[in-house]
Design a protein around this motif. Structure first.
Motif, PDB file in Angstrom:
ATOM      1  N   VAL A  88       0.663  -1.290   0.066  1.00 34.05           N
ATOM      2  CA  VAL A  88      -0.149  -0.083  -0.021  1.00 34.05           C
ATOM      3  C   VAL A  88       0.821   1.114   0.020  1.00 34.05           C
ATOM      4  N   ASP A  89       2.026   1.137   0.407  1.00 37.62           N
ATOM      5  CA  ASP A  89       3.016   2.162   0.377  1.00 37.62           C
ATOM      6  C   ASP A  89       3.922   2.011  -0.655  1.00 37.62           C
ATOM      7  N   SER A  90       4.000   1.376  -1.742  1.00 33.67           N
ATOM      8  CA  SER A  90       4.863   1.151  -2.797  1.00 33.67           C
ATOM      9  C   SER A  90       5.357   2.500  -3.298  1.00 33.67           C
ATOM     10  N   THR A  91       6.626   2.531  -3.739  1.00 34.07           N
ATOM     11  CA  THR A  91       6.898   3.773  -4.622  1.00 34.07           C
ATOM     12  C   THR A  91       6.522   3.644  -5.881  1.00 34.07           C
ATOM     13  N   ASN A  92       6.083   2.472  -6.430  1.00 30.38           N
ATOM     14  CA  ASN A  92       5.240   2.720  -7.841  1.00 30.38           C
ATOM     15  C   ASN A  92       3.807   2.866  -7.565  1.00 30.38           C
TER      16      ASN A  92
ATOM     17  N   THR B  90      -3.556  -0.374  -7.398  1.00 33.75           N
ATOM     18  CA  THR B  90      -4.095  -1.623  -7.400  1.00 33.75           C
ATOM     19  C   THR B  90      -4.458  -1.999  -5.797  1.00 33.75           C
ATOM     20  N   ALA B  91      -3.639  -1.776  -4.854  1.00 32.92           N
ATOM     21  CA  ALA B  91      -3.912  -2.013  -3.768  1.00 32.92           C
ATOM     22  C   ALA B  91      -5.048  -1.250  -3.141  1.00 32.92           C
ATOM     23  N   ARG B  92      -5.357   0.065  -3.396  1.00 31.56           N
ATOM     24  CA  ARG B  92      -6.408   0.870  -3.037  1.00 31.56           C
ATOM     25  C   ARG B  92      -7.684   0.329  -3.725  1.00 31.56           C
ATOM     26  N   ARG B  93      -7.450  -0.004  -4.852  1.00 28.85           N
ATOM     27  CA  ARG B  93      -8.868  -0.435  -5.816  1.00 28.85           C
ATOM     28  C   ARG B  93      -9.366  -1.724  -5.085  1.00 28.85           C
ATOM     29  N   LEU B  94      -8.504  -2.726  -4.938  1.00 26.96           N
ATOM     30  CA  LEU B  94      -8.902  -3.981  -4.298  1.00 26.96           C
ATOM     31  C   LEU B  94      -9.320  -3.919  -2.839  1.00 26.96           C
ATOM     32  N   THR B  95      -8.735  -3.271  -2.096  1.00 31.15           N
ATOM     33  CA  THR B  95      -9.173  -3.329  -0.780  1.00 31.15           C
ATOM     34  C   THR B  95     -10.636  -2.605  -0.593  1.00 31.15           C
ATOM     35  N   GLU B  96     -10.884  -1.831  -1.638  1.00 28.97           N
ATOM     36  CA  GLU B  96     -12.407  -1.551  -1.879  1.00 28.97           C
ATOM     37  C   GLU B  96     -13.342  -2.144  -2.133  1.00 28.97           C
ATOM     38  N   LEU B  97     -12.987  -3.381  -2.937  1.00 27.11           N
ATOM     39  CA  LEU B  97     -13.733  -4.370  -3.751  1.00 27.11           C
ATOM     40  C   LEU B  97     -13.919  -5.494  -2.892  1.00 27.11           C
ATOM     41  N   VAL B  98     -12.984  -6.046  -1.963  1.00 24.67           N
ATOM     42  CA  VAL B  98     -13.059  -7.309  -1.437  1.00 24.67           C
ATOM     43  C   VAL B  98     -13.755  -7.288  -0.161  1.00 24.67           C
ATOM     44  N   ASP B  99     -14.335  -8.319   0.489  1.00 23.12           N
ATOM     45  CA  ASP B  99     -15.063  -8.510   1.409  1.00 23.12           C
ATOM     46  C   ASP B  99     -14.489  -8.383   2.749  1.00 23.12           C
ATOM     47  N   VAL B 100     -13.208  -8.995   2.970  1.00 25.28           N
ATOM     48  CA  VAL B 100     -12.534  -8.898   4.166  1.00 25.28           C
ATOM     49  C   VAL B 100     -11.034  -8.544   3.959  1.00 25.28           C
TER      50      VAL B 100
END
Length: 519
Positions: A122-126, A132-142
Protein backbone atom coordinates in the motif's frame (compact mmCIF):
# COMPACT_ATOMS: atom_id res chain seq x y z
CA UNK A 1 -33.03 -2.52 7.36
CA UNK A 2 -32.12 -5.13 4.76
CA UNK A 3 -29.12 -4.67 2.48
CA UNK A 4 -31.44 -4.39 -0.51
CA UNK A 5 -33.33 -1.58 1.22
CA UNK A 6 -30.06 0.16 2.07
CA UNK A 7 -28.93 0.03 -1.55
CA UNK A 8 -32.32 1.35 -2.66
CA UNK A 9 -32.18 4.22 -0.15
CA UNK A 10 -28.63 5.10 -1.18
CA UNK A 11 -29.68 5.10 -4.82
CA UNK A 12 -32.60 7.42 -3.96
CA UNK A 13 -30.26 9.73 -2.03
CA UNK A 14 -27.80 9.73 -4.93
CA UNK A 15 -30.55 10.70 -7.39
CA UNK A 16 -31.55 13.68 -5.23
CA UNK A 17 -27.95 14.78 -4.73
CA UNK A 18 -27.01 14.27 -8.38
CA UNK A 19 -29.68 16.74 -9.46
CA UNK A 20 -29.04 19.38 -6.80
CA UNK A 21 -25.54 19.00 -5.31
CA UNK A 22 -23.54 16.53 -7.40
CA UNK A 23 -20.31 17.64 -5.73
CA UNK A 24 -21.21 15.79 -2.52
CA UNK A 25 -21.61 12.37 -4.13
CA UNK A 26 -17.98 11.35 -3.78
CA UNK A 27 -17.62 7.59 -4.36
CA UNK A 28 -21.35 6.82 -4.08
CA UNK A 29 -21.93 6.14 -7.81
CA UNK A 30 -18.98 3.74 -7.88
CA UNK A 31 -20.24 2.07 -4.71
CA UNK A 32 -23.69 1.55 -6.21
CA UNK A 33 -22.19 0.09 -9.37
CA UNK A 34 -19.99 -2.16 -7.26
CA UNK A 35 -22.94 -3.28 -5.14
CA UNK A 36 -25.02 -4.21 -8.17
CA UNK A 37 -22.14 -6.05 -9.82
CA UNK A 38 -21.09 -7.90 -6.68
CA UNK A 39 -24.60 -9.07 -5.87
CA UNK A 40 -25.06 -10.53 -9.35
CA UNK A 41 -22.08 -12.82 -8.77
CA UNK A 42 -21.55 -15.72 -6.39
CA UNK A 43 -22.63 -14.03 -3.18
CA UNK A 44 -21.69 -17.08 -1.10
CA UNK A 45 -18.02 -16.62 -1.92
CA UNK A 46 -15.90 -14.61 0.52
CA UNK A 47 -13.09 -12.52 -0.97
CA UNK A 48 -10.23 -11.94 1.46
CA UNK A 49 -7.29 -9.62 0.77
CA UNK A 50 -4.01 -9.52 2.64
CA UNK A 51 -2.79 -5.93 2.69
CA UNK A 52 -0.01 -3.99 4.32
CA UNK A 53 3.07 -1.84 3.84
CA UNK A 54 6.38 -2.82 2.30
CA UNK A 55 8.27 -5.48 4.27
CA UNK A 56 5.38 -6.47 6.51
CA UNK A 57 5.52 -10.07 5.25
CA UNK A 58 2.20 -10.28 3.41
CA UNK A 59 3.38 -12.83 0.84
CA UNK A 60 4.98 -15.02 3.51
CA UNK A 61 1.76 -14.94 5.51
CA UNK A 62 -0.31 -15.87 2.41
CA UNK A 63 2.01 -18.84 1.82
CA UNK A 64 1.66 -19.87 5.46
CA UNK A 65 -2.16 -19.67 5.28
CA UNK A 66 -2.27 -21.64 2.03
CA UNK A 67 0.27 -24.21 3.28
CA UNK A 68 2.52 -24.02 0.27
CA UNK A 69 4.45 -21.31 -1.61
CA UNK A 70 2.15 -19.57 -4.04
CA UNK A 71 3.37 -16.00 -3.62
CA UNK A 72 6.96 -14.92 -4.07
CA UNK A 73 8.52 -13.64 -0.85
CA UNK A 74 11.85 -11.88 -1.03
CA UNK A 75 14.02 -9.38 0.74
CA UNK A 76 13.89 -7.28 -2.44
CA UNK A 77 11.14 -4.67 -2.08
CA UNK A 78 8.55 -4.32 -3.39
CA UNK A 79 8.12 -8.04 -3.98
CA UNK A 80 4.43 -8.25 -5.04
CA UNK A 81 4.07 -6.19 -8.19
CA UNK A 82 0.64 -7.53 -9.11
CA UNK A 83 -2.22 -8.97 -7.11
CA UNK A 84 -2.27 -12.74 -6.80
CA UNK A 85 -5.34 -14.83 -5.98
CA UNK A 86 -5.73 -18.25 -4.43
CA UNK A 87 -9.17 -19.88 -4.68
CA UNK A 88 -10.82 -23.11 -3.61
CA UNK A 89 -13.53 -22.99 -6.30
CA UNK A 90 -13.87 -21.85 -9.94
CA UNK A 91 -13.90 -18.10 -9.44
CA UNK A 92 -13.31 -16.81 -12.94
CA UNK A 93 -16.19 -14.30 -12.94
CA UNK A 94 -15.19 -12.63 -9.68
CA UNK A 95 -11.48 -12.62 -10.54
CA UNK A 96 -12.21 -11.11 -13.94
CA UNK A 97 -14.17 -8.38 -12.18
CA UNK A 98 -11.27 -7.86 -9.78
CA UNK A 99 -8.89 -7.80 -12.78
CA UNK A 100 -6.55 -10.39 -11.21
CA UNK A 101 -4.77 -12.53 -13.75
CA UNK A 102 -2.41 -14.57 -11.56
CA UNK A 103 -4.53 -17.31 -10.06
CA UNK A 104 -3.89 -20.46 -8.00
CA UNK A 105 -6.15 -23.14 -6.58
CA UNK A 106 -5.73 -24.58 -3.09
CA UNK A 107 -7.98 -25.96 -0.30
CA UNK A 108 -8.19 -22.73 1.72
CA UNK A 109 -10.99 -23.57 4.17
CA UNK A 110 -12.93 -26.56 5.38
CA UNK A 111 -16.31 -25.14 4.32
CA UNK A 112 -17.44 -22.39 1.98
CA UNK A 113 -16.04 -20.73 -1.11
CA UNK A 114 -13.13 -18.38 -0.53
CA UNK A 115 -10.66 -16.26 -2.47
CA UNK A 116 -7.41 -15.18 -0.82
CA UNK A 117 -5.60 -12.27 -2.47
CA UNK A 118 -2.04 -11.08 -1.92
CA UNK A 119 -1.99 -7.33 -2.65
CA UNK A 120 0.86 -5.06 -3.73
CA UNK A 121 2.31 -2.85 -1.00
CA UNK A 122 0.00 0.00 0.00
CA UNK A 123 3.04 2.29 0.37
CA UNK A 124 4.86 1.13 -2.74
CA UNK A 125 7.01 3.64 -4.58
CA UNK A 126 5.23 2.49 -7.72
CA UNK A 127 2.01 4.46 -8.27
CA UNK A 128 0.29 1.61 -10.15
CA UNK A 129 0.98 -0.77 -7.26
CA UNK A 130 -0.56 1.65 -4.78
CA UNK A 131 -3.59 2.17 -7.01
CA UNK A 132 -4.11 -1.59 -7.34
CA UNK A 133 -3.91 -2.01 -3.58
CA UNK A 134 -6.39 0.84 -3.02
CA UNK A 135 -8.83 -0.45 -5.64
CA UNK A 136 -8.87 -4.00 -4.35
CA UNK A 137 -9.20 -3.11 -0.67
CA UNK A 138 -12.41 -1.32 -1.67
CA UNK A 139 -13.74 -4.29 -3.66
CA UNK A 140 -12.98 -7.28 -1.44
CA UNK A 141 -15.13 -8.51 1.44
CA UNK A 142 -12.51 -8.92 4.19
CA UNK A 143 -9.12 -7.25 4.59
CA UNK A 144 -6.34 -8.74 6.69
CA UNK A 145 -4.03 -5.86 7.54
CA UNK A 146 -0.48 -7.03 8.13
CA UNK A 147 1.70 -4.81 10.30
CA UNK A 148 5.26 -5.41 11.41
CA UNK A 149 6.96 -4.40 14.67
CA UNK A 150 8.94 -1.64 12.98
CA UNK A 151 6.17 -0.04 10.87
CA UNK A 152 2.98 -0.78 12.79
CA UNK A 153 2.51 2.97 13.37
CA UNK A 154 3.16 3.92 9.76
CA UNK A 155 1.12 7.06 8.88
CA UNK A 156 0.31 5.81 5.36
CA UNK A 157 -1.46 2.73 6.72
CA UNK A 158 -3.30 4.53 9.50
CA UNK A 159 -4.20 7.84 7.84
CA UNK A 160 -4.88 6.61 4.31
CA UNK A 161 -6.54 3.30 5.14
CA UNK A 162 -7.33 2.26 8.71
CA UNK A 163 -8.78 5.65 9.71
CA UNK A 164 -11.38 5.20 6.95
CA UNK A 165 -12.54 1.80 8.27
CA UNK A 166 -14.43 2.79 11.42
CA UNK A 167 -17.55 1.08 10.05
CA UNK A 168 -15.66 -2.02 8.89
CA UNK A 169 -14.63 -3.62 12.18
CA UNK A 170 -16.60 -6.78 11.35
CA UNK A 171 -14.70 -7.29 8.08
CA UNK A 172 -11.25 -6.08 9.12
CA UNK A 173 -8.57 -8.21 10.77
CA UNK A 174 -5.32 -6.69 11.98
CA UNK A 175 -2.28 -8.91 12.58
CA UNK A 176 1.20 -8.11 13.84
CA UNK A 177 3.58 -10.25 11.77
CA UNK A 178 7.11 -11.18 12.73
CA UNK A 179 6.01 -11.40 16.35
CA UNK A 180 8.69 -14.04 16.88
CA UNK A 181 11.34 -11.32 16.65
CA UNK A 182 10.10 -9.67 19.88
CA UNK A 183 10.51 -10.82 23.43
CA UNK A 184 7.39 -11.31 25.52
CA UNK A 185 7.42 -7.89 27.23
CA UNK A 186 8.21 -5.98 24.06
CA UNK A 187 5.49 -7.86 22.17
CA UNK A 188 2.94 -6.94 24.84
CA UNK A 189 3.95 -3.28 24.64
CA UNK A 190 3.79 -3.23 20.84
CA UNK A 191 0.38 -4.94 20.78
CA UNK A 192 -0.97 -2.48 23.37
CA UNK A 193 0.31 0.50 21.41
CA UNK A 194 -1.04 -0.90 18.14
CA UNK A 195 -4.48 -1.32 19.74
CA UNK A 196 -4.28 2.27 21.01
CA UNK A 197 -3.56 3.53 17.51
CA UNK A 198 -6.44 1.52 16.10
CA UNK A 199 -8.82 2.96 18.68
CA UNK A 200 -7.62 6.42 17.64
CA UNK A 201 -8.46 5.44 14.07
CA UNK A 202 -11.98 4.55 15.20
CA UNK A 203 -11.31 0.83 14.64
CA UNK A 204 -11.45 -0.97 17.99
CA UNK A 205 -10.42 -4.37 16.69
CA UNK A 206 -8.01 -6.92 18.27
CA UNK A 207 -4.45 -7.27 17.01
CA UNK A 208 -3.41 -10.86 16.46
CA UNK A 209 0.31 -11.68 16.90
CA UNK A 210 1.52 -14.00 14.11
CA UNK A 211 4.74 -15.19 12.57
CA UNK A 212 4.75 -16.51 9.04
CA UNK A 213 8.28 -17.83 9.68
CA UNK A 214 7.51 -19.93 12.78
CA UNK A 215 3.79 -20.48 12.35
CA UNK A 216 2.92 -18.53 15.52
CA UNK A 217 -0.76 -17.51 15.41
CA UNK A 218 -1.22 -18.71 11.82
CA UNK A 219 -3.63 -21.48 12.83
CA UNK A 220 -5.65 -19.01 14.91
CA UNK A 221 -5.81 -16.59 11.96
CA UNK A 222 -6.78 -19.42 9.62
CA UNK A 223 -9.54 -20.53 12.00
CA UNK A 224 -10.87 -16.95 12.19
CA UNK A 225 -10.96 -16.72 8.41
CA UNK A 226 -12.67 -20.12 8.17
CA UNK A 227 -15.38 -18.93 10.58
CA UNK A 228 -15.94 -15.81 8.45
CA UNK A 229 -16.16 -17.87 5.27
CA UNK A 230 -18.52 -20.38 6.87
CA UNK A 231 -20.90 -17.61 8.02
CA UNK A 232 -21.17 -16.33 4.42
CA UNK A 233 -22.18 -12.82 5.50
CA UNK A 234 -18.92 -10.94 5.02
CA UNK A 235 -19.88 -9.68 1.56
CA UNK A 236 -23.10 -8.15 2.88
CA UNK A 237 -21.41 -6.75 5.99
CA UNK A 238 -18.66 -5.16 3.91
CA UNK A 239 -21.16 -3.60 1.52
CA UNK A 240 -23.31 -2.35 4.41
CA UNK A 241 -20.22 -0.83 6.03
CA UNK A 242 -19.31 0.84 2.74
CA UNK A 243 -22.83 2.28 2.53
CA UNK A 244 -22.63 3.61 6.08
CA UNK A 245 -19.22 5.13 5.40
CA UNK A 246 -20.20 6.82 2.14
CA UNK A 247 -23.46 8.06 3.65
CA UNK A 248 -21.55 9.61 6.54
CA UNK A 249 -19.05 11.11 4.09
CA UNK A 250 -21.89 12.58 2.02
CA UNK A 251 -23.39 14.15 5.12
CA UNK A 252 -19.98 15.60 5.94
CA UNK A 253 -19.67 17.15 2.49
CA UNK A 254 -23.21 18.52 2.75
CA UNK A 255 -22.37 20.13 6.08
CA UNK A 256 -19.14 21.51 4.61
CA UNK A 257 -21.27 23.27 1.98
CA UNK A 258 -23.36 24.90 4.69
CA UNK A 259 -26.09 22.28 4.93
CA UNK A 260 -27.62 21.88 8.36
CA UNK A 261 -29.98 19.33 9.83
CA UNK A 262 -33.43 19.53 8.26
CA UNK A 263 -34.88 19.92 11.76
CA UNK A 264 -33.27 23.39 11.95
CA UNK A 265 -35.38 24.66 9.05
CA UNK A 266 -37.48 27.70 9.83
CA UNK A 267 -41.12 27.80 8.72
CA UNK A 268 -41.26 31.15 6.97
CA UNK A 269 -44.76 32.58 6.29
CA UNK A 270 -45.29 33.65 2.70
CA UNK A 271 -48.19 36.00 3.53
CA UNK A 272 -45.89 39.06 3.64
CA UNK A 273 -44.70 38.15 0.14
CA UNK A 274 -48.27 37.80 -1.10
CA UNK A 275 -49.23 41.11 0.52
CA UNK A 276 -46.25 42.90 -1.03
CA UNK A 277 -47.08 41.46 -4.46
CA UNK A 278 -50.71 42.46 -4.07
CA UNK A 279 -49.64 46.01 -3.29
CA UNK A 280 -47.26 45.97 -6.26
CA UNK A 281 -50.18 44.77 -8.39
CA UNK A 282 -52.25 47.73 -7.23
CA UNK A 283 -54.53 46.01 -4.73
CA UNK A 284 -55.13 49.29 -2.90
CA UNK A 285 -55.81 51.13 -6.16
CA UNK A 286 -58.26 48.48 -7.29
CA UNK A 287 -60.04 48.25 -3.93
CA UNK A 288 -60.39 52.03 -3.75
CA UNK A 289 -61.65 52.20 -7.35
CA UNK A 290 -64.17 49.44 -6.59
CA UNK A 291 -65.44 51.40 -3.59
CA UNK A 292 -65.73 54.64 -5.58
CA UNK A 293 -67.44 52.81 -8.43
CA UNK A 294 -69.89 51.27 -5.96
CA UNK A 295 -70.81 54.67 -4.57
CA UNK A 296 -71.20 56.16 -8.03
CA UNK A 297 -73.44 53.33 -9.21
CA UNK A 298 -75.39 53.43 -5.93
CA UNK A 299 -76.19 57.14 -6.44
CA UNK A 300 -77.25 56.42 -10.00
CA UNK A 301 -79.54 53.63 -8.80
CA UNK A 302 -80.98 55.17 -5.64
CA UNK A 303 -80.67 58.93 -5.98
CA UNK A 304 -83.49 61.38 -6.77
CA UNK A 305 -84.35 60.55 -10.38
CA UNK A 306 -84.45 64.20 -11.41
CA UNK A 307 -80.87 64.89 -10.29
CA UNK A 308 -79.25 61.54 -11.11
CA UNK A 309 -77.54 63.07 -14.10
CA UNK A 310 -75.21 64.78 -11.63
CA UNK A 311 -73.80 61.38 -10.63
CA UNK A 312 -72.96 60.60 -14.25
CA UNK A 313 -70.38 63.33 -14.42
CA UNK A 314 -66.84 62.00 -14.81
CA UNK A 315 -65.81 58.44 -15.67
CA UNK A 316 -66.37 55.34 -13.60
CA UNK A 317 -63.14 54.57 -11.64
CA UNK A 318 -63.16 50.91 -12.72
CA UNK A 319 -63.65 51.92 -16.32
CA UNK A 320 -60.73 54.32 -16.01
CA UNK A 321 -58.59 51.32 -14.90
CA UNK A 322 -60.08 49.23 -17.73
CA UNK A 323 -61.40 46.71 -15.18
CA UNK A 324 -64.94 46.85 -16.48
CA UNK A 325 -64.25 44.75 -19.59
CA UNK A 326 -62.05 41.91 -18.27
CA UNK A 327 -59.17 42.86 -20.57
CA UNK A 328 -55.65 43.87 -19.62
CA UNK A 329 -55.96 46.46 -16.90
CA UNK A 330 -54.22 49.79 -16.60
CA UNK A 331 -53.57 49.45 -12.87
CA UNK A 332 -49.81 49.32 -13.43
CA UNK A 333 -49.89 53.00 -14.40
CA UNK A 334 -50.92 53.84 -10.84
CA UNK A 335 -48.37 51.64 -9.02
CA UNK A 336 -45.10 53.06 -7.80
CA UNK A 337 -41.89 51.28 -8.98
CA UNK A 338 -40.80 51.37 -5.35
CA UNK A 339 -43.68 49.05 -4.46
CA UNK A 340 -42.49 46.55 -7.06
CA UNK A 341 -38.97 46.79 -5.65
CA UNK A 342 -40.34 46.08 -2.17
CA UNK A 343 -42.13 42.99 -3.50
CA UNK A 344 -38.89 41.70 -5.06
CA UNK A 345 -37.10 42.28 -1.77
CA UNK A 346 -39.78 40.37 0.15
CA UNK A 347 -39.48 37.43 -2.24
CA UNK A 348 -35.70 37.39 -1.91
CA UNK A 349 -35.85 37.58 1.90
CA UNK A 350 -38.45 34.79 2.01
CA UNK A 351 -36.35 32.42 -0.09
CA UNK A 352 -33.10 33.20 1.72
CA UNK A 353 -34.65 32.56 5.12
CA UNK A 354 -36.51 29.45 3.97
CA UNK A 355 -33.34 27.90 2.47
CA UNK A 356 -30.84 29.09 5.06
CA UNK A 357 -30.40 25.53 6.40
CA UNK A 358 -29.71 24.04 2.96
CA UNK A 359 -26.31 23.58 1.26
CA UNK A 360 -25.12 26.78 -0.39
CA UNK A 361 -25.22 25.36 -3.91
CA UNK A 362 -28.73 23.97 -3.50
CA UNK A 363 -30.00 27.19 -1.88
CA UNK A 364 -28.48 29.25 -4.70
CA UNK A 365 -30.20 27.13 -7.36
CA UNK A 366 -33.50 27.51 -5.51
CA UNK A 367 -33.10 31.29 -5.33
CA UNK A 368 -32.34 31.48 -9.04
CA UNK A 369 -35.42 29.45 -9.92
CA UNK A 370 -37.62 31.54 -7.62
CA UNK A 371 -36.17 34.74 -9.12
CA UNK A 372 -37.28 33.58 -12.56
CA UNK A 373 -40.75 32.73 -11.30
CA UNK A 374 -41.01 36.03 -9.43
CA UNK A 375 -40.19 38.03 -12.56
CA UNK A 376 -42.90 36.16 -14.48
CA UNK A 377 -45.32 36.75 -11.64
CA UNK A 378 -44.55 40.46 -11.39
CA UNK A 379 -44.71 40.84 -15.15
CA UNK A 380 -48.15 39.23 -15.12
CA UNK A 381 -49.63 41.43 -12.41
CA UNK A 382 -51.96 43.35 -14.72
CA UNK A 383 -53.40 40.17 -16.19
CA UNK A 384 -53.81 38.72 -12.71
CA UNK A 385 -55.76 41.75 -11.56
CA UNK A 386 -57.92 41.76 -14.69
CA UNK A 387 -59.13 38.23 -14.01
CA UNK A 388 -60.46 39.09 -10.55
CA UNK A 389 -64.04 39.97 -9.66
CA UNK A 390 -64.04 43.64 -8.69
CA UNK A 391 -67.86 43.67 -8.35
CA UNK A 392 -68.36 45.96 -11.33
CA UNK A 393 -71.71 44.31 -12.10
CA UNK A 394 -72.94 43.78 -8.57
CA UNK A 395 -76.44 45.17 -7.93
CA UNK A 396 -77.51 44.91 -4.27
CA UNK A 397 -81.22 44.30 -3.59
CA UNK A 398 -81.59 47.52 -1.68
CA UNK A 399 -80.70 49.47 -4.82
CA UNK A 400 -83.70 47.96 -6.59
CA UNK A 401 -85.97 48.74 -3.66
CA UNK A 402 -84.76 52.34 -3.29
CA UNK A 403 -85.01 52.90 -7.02
CA UNK A 404 -88.63 51.75 -6.96
CA UNK A 405 -89.42 53.95 -3.96
CA UNK A 406 -87.76 56.96 -5.60
CA UNK A 407 -89.89 56.56 -8.71
CA UNK A 408 -92.98 56.18 -6.55
CA UNK A 409 -92.03 59.38 -4.71
CA UNK A 410 -91.43 61.16 -8.01
CA UNK A 411 -94.78 59.93 -9.30
CA UNK A 412 -96.43 61.33 -6.14
CA UNK A 413 -94.70 64.67 -6.67
CA UNK A 414 -95.78 64.84 -10.31
CA UNK A 415 -99.35 63.78 -9.51
CA UNK A 416 -99.63 66.20 -6.58
CA UNK A 417 -98.13 69.04 -8.65
CA UNK A 418 -100.46 68.42 -11.60
CA UNK A 419 -103.43 68.19 -9.26
CA UNK A 420 -102.51 71.48 -7.54
CA UNK A 421 -101.96 73.17 -10.89
CA UNK A 422 -105.34 71.97 -12.08
CA UNK A 423 -106.96 73.35 -8.95
CA UNK A 424 -105.13 76.66 -9.35
CA UNK A 425 -106.30 77.09 -12.94
CA UNK A 426 -109.71 75.48 -12.56
CA UNK A 427 -111.64 78.78 -12.69
CA UNK A 428 -109.61 80.06 -15.59
CA UNK A 429 -110.08 76.85 -17.48
CA UNK A 430 -113.70 76.64 -16.24
CA UNK A 431 -113.06 73.18 -14.82
CA UNK A 432 -115.62 71.75 -12.47
CA UNK A 433 -113.33 70.25 -9.80
CA UNK A 434 -114.57 69.42 -6.38
CA UNK A 435 -112.64 69.99 -3.20
CA UNK A 436 -109.72 67.55 -2.92
CA UNK A 437 -109.56 65.22 0.03
CA UNK A 438 -107.60 66.60 2.99
CA UNK A 439 -105.79 65.39 6.02
CA UNK A 440 -106.38 67.99 8.62
CA UNK A 441 -105.62 71.30 7.06
CA UNK A 442 -103.45 69.73 4.34
CA UNK A 443 -105.10 68.87 1.03
CA UNK A 444 -104.11 65.57 -0.49
CA UNK A 445 -102.37 67.11 -3.57
CA UNK A 446 -100.20 69.22 -1.28
CA UNK A 447 -99.38 66.18 0.82
CA UNK A 448 -98.49 64.23 -2.31
CA UNK A 449 -96.21 67.00 -3.61
CA UNK A 450 -94.53 67.77 -0.30
CA UNK A 451 -94.47 64.15 0.83
CA UNK A 452 -92.97 62.96 -2.44
CA UNK A 453 -90.24 65.61 -2.31
CA UNK A 454 -89.50 64.84 1.33
CA UNK A 455 -89.50 61.09 0.74
CA UNK A 456 -87.17 61.48 -2.23
CA UNK A 457 -84.79 63.64 -0.21
CA UNK A 458 -84.84 61.22 2.74
CA UNK A 459 -84.36 58.20 0.47
CA UNK A 460 -81.45 59.92 -1.27
CA UNK A 461 -79.87 60.74 2.10
CA UNK A 462 -80.27 57.22 3.42
CA UNK A 463 -79.01 55.90 0.10
CA UNK A 464 -75.83 57.96 0.44
CA UNK A 465 -75.25 56.58 3.93
CA UNK A 466 -75.87 53.02 2.81
CA UNK A 467 -73.72 53.57 -0.29
CA UNK A 468 -70.82 54.80 1.84
CA UNK A 469 -71.18 51.81 4.11
CA UNK A 470 -71.45 49.46 1.14
CA UNK A 471 -68.42 51.09 -0.48
CA UNK A 472 -66.34 50.38 2.60
CA UNK A 473 -67.46 46.76 2.59
CA UNK A 474 -66.79 46.51 -1.14
CA UNK A 475 -63.30 47.89 -0.58
CA UNK A 476 -62.60 45.28 2.10
CA UNK A 477 -64.04 42.43 0.03
CA UNK A 478 -62.13 43.33 -3.13
CA UNK A 479 -58.91 43.89 -1.17
CA UNK A 480 -59.34 40.52 0.55
CA UNK A 481 -60.10 38.91 -2.81
CA UNK A 482 -56.99 40.39 -4.40
CA UNK A 483 -54.84 39.38 -1.43
CA UNK A 484 -56.28 35.86 -1.44
CA UNK A 485 -55.70 35.54 -5.18
CA UNK A 486 -52.10 36.62 -4.82
CA UNK A 487 -51.66 34.34 -1.83
CA UNK A 488 -52.72 31.45 -4.08
CA UNK A 489 -50.40 32.62 -6.83
CA UNK A 490 -47.50 33.04 -4.45
CA UNK A 491 -48.21 29.66 -2.91
CA UNK A 492 -48.16 28.09 -6.37
CA UNK A 493 -45.01 29.90 -7.51
CA UNK A 494 -43.21 29.59 -4.18
CA UNK A 495 -44.11 25.91 -3.89
CA UNK A 496 -40.72 25.24 -5.42
CA UNK A 497 -39.19 26.37 -2.13
CA UNK A 498 -41.26 23.88 -0.14
CA UNK A 499 -40.53 21.18 -2.71
CA UNK A 500 -36.78 21.78 -2.42
CA UNK A 501 -36.97 21.86 1.38
CA UNK A 502 -38.85 18.55 1.33
CA UNK A 503 -36.30 17.03 -1.05
CA UNK A 504 -33.44 18.17 1.19
CA UNK A 505 -35.21 16.80 4.27
CA UNK A 506 -35.69 13.50 2.44
CA UNK A 507 -32.00 13.41 1.52
CA UNK A 508 -31.03 14.07 5.13
CA UNK A 509 -33.45 11.40 6.33
CA UNK A 510 -32.10 8.82 3.90
CA UNK A 511 -28.45 9.48 4.67
CA UNK A 512 -28.97 9.64 8.43
CA UNK A 513 -30.83 6.35 8.34
CA UNK A 514 -28.11 4.77 6.21
CA UNK A 515 -25.35 5.76 8.63
CA UNK A 516 -27.12 3.59 11.22
CA UNK A 517 -28.27 0.75 8.98
CA UNK A 518 -27.22 -2.77 9.89
CA UNK A 519 -28.12 -5.71 7.63
Amino acid sequence: MSLTESIGDLHAAAEIAQEKIPGVLGEVPQLLDRAVRRRTMNTDATVIAVAGPTGAGKSSLVNALVGRPVSRASAIRPTTAHALAVTNFPAGEILDWLAITERHEAPLTGAGSAILIDLPDVDSTNFDHRQTARRLTELVDVVVWVLDPQKYADAVVHEDYLAELSEHAATTIVVLNQADKLDEDTLADVLADARRLLRADGLPTPVLPVSAATGLGVDALRAKLEDIVAERVASGEKLAADIRTESRNMLGRIHADGGQAAATAVDVPFEPVASALAIAAGAGVVASASADSYQRRARLATGWPVTRWLARRGIDPLKRLRLDTGGVSGVADYVSPAQTAVARGKIRAYVEEATAHMPAQWARQTREEVDERAERLIGDLDTSISSLDVEVRRVPAWWVLFNLLQWVALAAVVAGGVWLAALAFADTLRLQLGEPPAWGIFPLPTLMLAGGLLAGWILAGIGRLLAARGARRTCRRVLARVNAAFADKVRAEMSVVQDERAAYARLQELLTGLTKARP
